[in-house]
Design an enzyme around this catalytic site. Structure first.
Site, PDB file in Angstrom:
ATOM      1  N   ARG A 181      -7.716 -20.217  -1.970  1.00 32.59           N
ATOM      2  CA  ARG A 181      -6.394 -20.319  -1.019  1.00 32.59           C
ATOM      3  C   ARG A 181      -5.344 -21.174  -1.171  1.00 32.59           C
ATOM      4  NH1 ARG A 181      -4.752 -20.980   4.279  1.00 32.59           N
ATOM      5  NH2 ARG A 181      -4.513 -18.923   5.283  1.00 32.59           N
ATOM      6  N   GLU A 235      11.789   2.703  14.322  1.00 28.26           N
ATOM      7  CA  GLU A 235      10.830   3.455  13.904  1.00 28.26           C
ATOM      8  C   GLU A 235       9.762   4.005  14.595  1.00 28.26           C
ATOM      9  OE1 GLU A 235       9.608   2.744   9.787  1.00 28.26           O
ATOM     10  OE2 GLU A 235      10.219   0.798  10.085  1.00 28.26           O
ATOM     11  N   HIS A 274      -0.870 -21.208  -0.283  1.00 24.51           N
ATOM     12  CA  HIS A 274       0.214 -20.148   0.135  1.00 24.51           C
ATOM     13  C   HIS A 274       1.153 -19.913  -0.830  1.00 24.51           C
ATOM     14  CE1 HIS A 274      -1.091 -21.240   4.094  1.00 24.51           C
ATOM     15  NE2 HIS A 274      -0.235 -20.435   4.527  1.00 24.51           N
ATOM     16  N   LEU A 326      11.080   1.276   7.089  1.00 22.88           N
ATOM     17  CA  LEU A 326      10.487   1.992   5.807  1.00 22.88           C
ATOM     18  C   LEU A 326      11.225   3.199   5.383  1.00 22.88           C
ATOM     19  CD1 LEU A 326       8.127   1.262   4.076  1.00 22.88           C
ATOM     20  CD2 LEU A 326       7.006   3.326   5.066  1.00 22.88           C
ATOM     21  N   LYS A 374       6.589  -2.104   1.975  1.00 23.75           N
ATOM     22  CA  LYS A 374       5.218  -1.249   2.619  1.00 23.75           C
ATOM     23  C   LYS A 374       4.103  -2.386   2.261  1.00 23.75           C
ATOM     24  CE  LYS A 374       3.288   3.152   3.080  1.00 23.75           C
ATOM     25  NZ  LYS A 374       3.264   3.170   4.646  1.00 23.75           N
ATOM     26  N   TYR A 401       0.702  -1.040  -0.076  1.00 26.53           N
ATOM     27  CA  TYR A 401       0.156  -0.235  -0.045  1.00 26.53           C
ATOM     28  C   TYR A 401       0.870   1.411  -0.041  1.00 26.53           C
ATOM     29  CZ  TYR A 401       0.943   0.630   5.075  1.00 26.53           C
ATOM     30  OH  TYR A 401       1.528   1.139   6.209  1.00 26.53           O
ATOM     31  N   ARG A 458       8.072   4.337  -4.604  1.00 31.07           N
ATOM     32  CA  ARG A 458       8.015   3.339  -3.418  1.00 31.07           C
ATOM     33  C   ARG A 458       7.252   2.066  -3.636  1.00 31.07           C
ATOM     34  NH1 ARG A 458       7.223   5.566   2.692  1.00 31.07           N
ATOM     35  NH2 ARG A 458       5.177   5.682   1.796  1.00 31.07           N
TER      36      ARG A 458
HETATM   37  N1  PMP Z   1       7.446   4.019   8.981  1.00 35.88           N
HETATM   38  C1  PMP Z   1       6.358   3.416   8.731  1.00 35.88           C
HETATM   39  C2  PMP Z   1       6.268   1.832   9.528  1.00 35.88           C
HETATM   40  C3  PMP Z   1       5.166   3.614   8.218  1.00 35.88           C
HETATM   41  O1  PMP Z   1       3.964   2.780   8.290  1.00 35.88           O
HETATM   42  C4  PMP Z   1       4.935   4.902   7.602  1.00 35.88           C
HETATM   43  C5  PMP Z   1       3.968   5.548   7.001  1.00 35.88           C
HETATM   44  N2  PMP Z   1       3.312   4.769   6.038  1.00 35.88           N
HETATM   45  C6  PMP Z   1       6.332   5.807   7.629  1.00 35.88           C
HETATM   46  C7  PMP Z   1       7.264   5.213   8.463  1.00 35.88           C
HETATM   47  C8  PMP Z   1       6.458   7.141   7.135  1.00 35.88           C
HETATM   48  O2  PMP Z   1       6.429   7.202   5.612  1.00 35.88           O
HETATM   49  P1  PMP Z   1       5.980   8.290   5.000  1.00 35.88           P
HETATM   50  O3  PMP Z   1       6.761   9.487   5.337  1.00 35.88           O
HETATM   51  O4  PMP Z   1       6.143   8.064   3.493  1.00 35.88           O
HETATM   52  O5  PMP Z   1       4.610   8.765   5.225  1.00 35.88           O
END
Ligand code: PMP
Length: 282
Positions: free
Chosen positions: A100, A181, A102, A205, A148, A33, A52
């Site tokens: 379904r 993070e 895997h 991320l 993501k 996403y 991304r």
């Molecule tokens: N880390 C994670 C785990 C996230 O889910 C997000 C937001 N999607 C971010 C960092 C921040 O990313 P962005 O600045 O692209 O929104």
């Protein structure tokens, strides 16, 4: 909630927007996403978000149901149909519908949904003016947090635990005591005027807002050190803040039971937030 969603080729009323029960996104979280903010009808850092998204799909061998330009047209159409000037676009691509199993099916057609909602950036600014509390939570995620993926259970559990402790965001911490993070944000500290943030090559991320703030910081001659920092270091920092598309630059004024500095937002985060809004609003 916005009224119109895009679902696999059609613009439909949100009340009648459905995906198949055998969609692998629903069954396995086999999907990716993006979330992109909208300011004055403009998609902020659209190209970086598309880069991304394509990278996430490539890493999981999901073939995009369409090219970048047609997808961007859909984003704009969803915004237009919902009359969203300031808000947030959510885009999800899953591997599609299959019996379904895997292993990857060889016949599934990837599924695309696009939704949006209004977001009040003045409220974000107001929140940033007082700052928020955050709480540390163990990072129990997998080894590919650079993707993501919609598989967000560990992030959800961390955020919920933080909320139950009265905090706005969870600060995820690895087994060695280093901050990775946030549950949906990237984390930063400030020490003696320098910015410190973990390298995005380090199983986190690659935040689009983080990349933008890095650029803004270098324009403002604020130095950045890309390295991991510990919870102890964060608690002793001059400032702490997090970045994301919806939070922009959000000061943390309390981490667990410890005030960060004097418990009010610091000057570096404020400067970056003002510069970020200058960037998004012009
Ligand atoms: N880390 C994670 C785990 C996230 O889910 C997000 C937001 N999607 C971010 C960092 C921040 O990313 P962005 O600045 O692209 O929104």
């Amino acid at each position: 909630m916005a009224r119109i969603a895009y679902v696999n080729g059609s613009y439909v009323s949100t009340a009648n927007a459905y995906v198949h029960i055998n969609d692998r996104g629903y069954q396995f979280a086999d999907g990716v996403y993006e979330g992109i903010s909208i300011r004055y009808n403009k998609l902020i850092d659209l190209e970086a978000h598309l880069d991304r998204l394509w990278r996430s799909m490539d890493e999981l061998a999901i073939i995009s149901p369409m090219g970048r330009r047609p997808m961007a047209i859909i984003f704009n159409e969803v915004m237009r149909r919902n009359r969203i000037r300031d808000g947030f676009i959510y885009v999800q691509v899953t591997r599609g519908v299959a019996t379904r199993d895997h292993g990857f099916p060889d016949y599934a057609k990837p599924a695309l949904i696009v939704t949006c909602r209004r977001l009040n950036f003045d409220a974000v600014r107001q929140r940033a003016a007082s700052g928020v509390a955050a709480s540390t939570q163990p990072d129990i995620r997998w080894g590919r947090c650079d993707i993501k993926s919609t598989a967000l259970l560990p992030n959800i559990l961390a955020k919920q635990a933080a909320r139950e402790e009265g905090a706005f965001e969870a600060v995820l911490v690895d087994k060695e005591g280093f901050v990775t993070e946030g549950s949906s944000t990237n984390m930063w500290i400030v020490k003696a005027g320098h910015l410190i943030t973990r390298s995005t090559s380090d199983n986190i991320l690659s935040g689009i807002t983080l990349a933008r703030i890095k650029e803004i910081a270098s324009e403002l001659d604020i130095t950045i050190e890309e390295r991991a920092f510990s919870v102890t270091e964060a608690k002793e920092a001059d400032e702490m803040f997090f970045t994301s598309s919806t939070n922009c630059t959000m000061p943390i004024v309390k981490l667990d039971d410890k005030k960060i500095s004097d418990g009010t937002p610091g000057p570096v985060a404020k400067r970056l937030l003002d510069a970020y809004f200058d960037y998004t609003d012009n």
